[in-house]
Design an enzyme around this catalytic site. Structure first.
Site, PDB file in Angstrom:
ATOM      1  N   ARG A 268       0.846  -1.189   0.000  1.00  0.00           N
ATOM      2  CA  ARG A 268       0.000   0.000   0.000  1.00  0.00           C
ATOM      3  C   ARG A 268       0.887   1.247   0.000  1.00  0.00           C
ATOM      4  NH1 ARG A 268      -5.213  -1.294   1.290  1.00  0.00           N
ATOM      5  NH2 ARG A 268      -5.672   0.844   1.900  1.00  0.00           N
ATOM      6  N   HIS A 445      -2.468 -26.714  30.975  1.00  0.00           N
ATOM      7  CA  HIS A 445      -2.504 -27.937  30.167  1.00  0.00           C
ATOM      8  C   HIS A 445      -3.929 -28.478  30.130  1.00  0.00           C
ATOM      9  CE1 HIS A 445      -1.257 -31.838  28.572  1.00  0.00           C
ATOM     10  NE2 HIS A 445      -2.064 -32.393  29.475  1.00  0.00           N
TER      11      HIS A 445
END
Length: 465
Positions: A268, A445
């Site tokens: 851009r 976990h």
């Protein structure tokens, strides 16, 4: 009509509205000038609509493989009309939210094109606010960017598109060529491939995704190949021929490539059209970017520039950071300059990519004695559960002579949801944390974020897995 304010912000994208909101929160009288919709590229033709359509692709992908989880759903189909409606609903809701925030903080929003003049004045034209001039103690330029084009590629919105046009398509091309292997190009290549298009990525540089670690790029390339996305690097295109029913790309030194649509994703350029920089004496560099110092001050006293209009990473979160820094600076506070080498990057292709700081190669080039550790998602329980095991987490650290590795220099990831997992790595790099310090952290976990902890722990010399 004329008025005076503490700060006039020109541009209502992420950099502009962040400056206005933050300044207003600090008690400043703010005026914001915007001709197009508040929210800028990010909200209307960038981050938000692109990620919404990528989520559509993710849902399609999930349903297509539902039988692996014991769910009989049948082959999915894509309704782009419904997908576009959902995308627009989200965009409109966020657009309304930005306007409400500005109104709630009493920011004066002026509709029109802004041009900077003498004595920190901004003239406004072409909008509902009619002809007006506003003055301020400070001006912040935040006019953003527009897609770059390529010679020989005339954008028609159907056969030849930029990211702007692709985000509004009602029908997907059967065969698509994506020119550009950076973040934008890879996201659109992934989106199109997931929804059924045959995709070829053409990149002029020797590799895709400059800035990411080599191991990340290799794994992403392999993942794309498994999905039948062709990635061709070192390829230069010189033009295209629209036959009416297809597009024929001219490839330097190679056979032409025929596709149904071309998506030009070559970056851009800063949007400074009509901003009056030359007349006002605001310096720009050879690429048209506004020249600024470490605090985003331009060459004109009292005038700042932030976001895509300056030569810094074209990321919405960088624009936010620059806007906050500029406001702090004009308030007379002592902000730290943005550390552009250590900003977080997130690419939402499939698999996702996220990284911060040095790659292994750049750390060595910078003179560091480097040690690195990489762990793959293929052994991660949560990744197995969700059925996404392609990817890895790599931690780059400074070698220590007296035990475990020292300071963490970079964290690079590819795999499931890594854009949501980079936070630990970002904090470790920017707080200059060491391996022993971060290895003490307890990872929940079963999670994918365990993989970062495993990679750090292995650099202590005592790995678990």
């Amino acid at each position: 009509m004329s008025s005076s304010h503490d700060v006039v912000v020109v541009g209502g994208g992420p950099g502009g509205y962040a400056a206005a909101l933050y300044g207003a929160a600090a008690g400043l009288d703010i005026a914001l000038v915007e001709k197009q919709k508040l929210g800028g590229t990010c909200l209307h033709v960038g981050c938000i609509p692109a990620k919404e359509l990528l989520e559509t692709a993710a849902v399609y992908r999930t349903v297509a493989h539902a039988d692996q989880f014991g769910i009989s759903a049948g082959p999915p189909t894509v309704d782009m009309g419904a997908a576009q409606t959902r995308k627009q609903k989200i965009v409109d809701q966020l657009h309304k939210g930005v306007g409400s925030l500005l109104e709630g903080r009493k920011v004066t929003v002026l509709d029109g094109w802004g041009a900077i003049g003498p004595d920190r004045s901004v003239s406004i034209s072409g909008g509902e606010s009619e002809a007006a001039t506003v003055t301020a103690d400070h001006v912040i330029l935040a006019t953003g960017s527009v897609p770059r084009s390529l010679p020989g590629f005339e954008v028609d919105g159907e056969r030849v598109m930029t990211s702007d046009e692709l985000l509004s398509v009602s029908e997907l091309p059967g065969r698509a060529a994506v020119i550009g292997g950076g973040a934008i190009g890879l996201e659109f290549a992934s989106l199109l491939a997931d929804l059924g298009s045959e995709v070829t990525v053409l990149e002029a540089l020797p590799r895709i995704l400059m800035g990411a670690d080599d191991d990340v790029v290799k794994m992403l390339t392999r993942a794309f190949k498994k999905r039948k996305i062709q990635v061709r690097t070192g390829v230069a295109v010189s033009g295209c021929r629209n036959t009416g029913s297809s597009v024929e790309l001219e490839i330097d030194g190679g056979d032409p490539l025929e596709v149904d649509a071309v998506v030009v994703c070559v970056g851009r350029r800063p949007f400074t059209d009509g901003l009056g920089l030359d007349a006002a004496g605001v310096e720009v560099d050879e690429g048209g970017y506004v020249s600024v110092d470490q605090f985003c001050r331009t060459s004109l006293a009292g005038v700042y520039a932030v976001g895509d209009v300056v030569r810094t990473p074209q990321l919405a979160h960088v624009a936010f950071a620059e806007a906050i820094m500029a406001v702090k600076h004009l308030l007379g506070e002592s902000p730290a300059p943005v550390d552009y080498a250590n900003v977080p990057w997130a690419i939402y292709c499939h698999p996702e990519v996220a990284f911060v700081g040095h790659t292994e190669a750049s750390a060595k080039e910078a003179g560091f004695d480097v040690v690195a550790s990489a762990h793959r998602f293929i052994g991660n329980g949560r990744a197995m559960i969700v059925g996404e095991t392609d990817g890895l987490v790599k931690v780059i650290a400074e070698r220590s002579d007296d035990g475990p590795a020292g300071r963490i220099l970079g964290v690079h990831m590819v795999g499931p949801w890594v854009t949501e997992q980079l936070g630990q790595g970002y904090l470790a790099v920017n707080w200059e944390a060491t391996v022993p310090e971060v290895a003490e952290f307890v990872q929940p976990h079963p999670t994918m974020s365990e993989l970062f902890g495993e990679s750090v722990l292995s650099l202590t010399g005592r790995a678990l897995h």
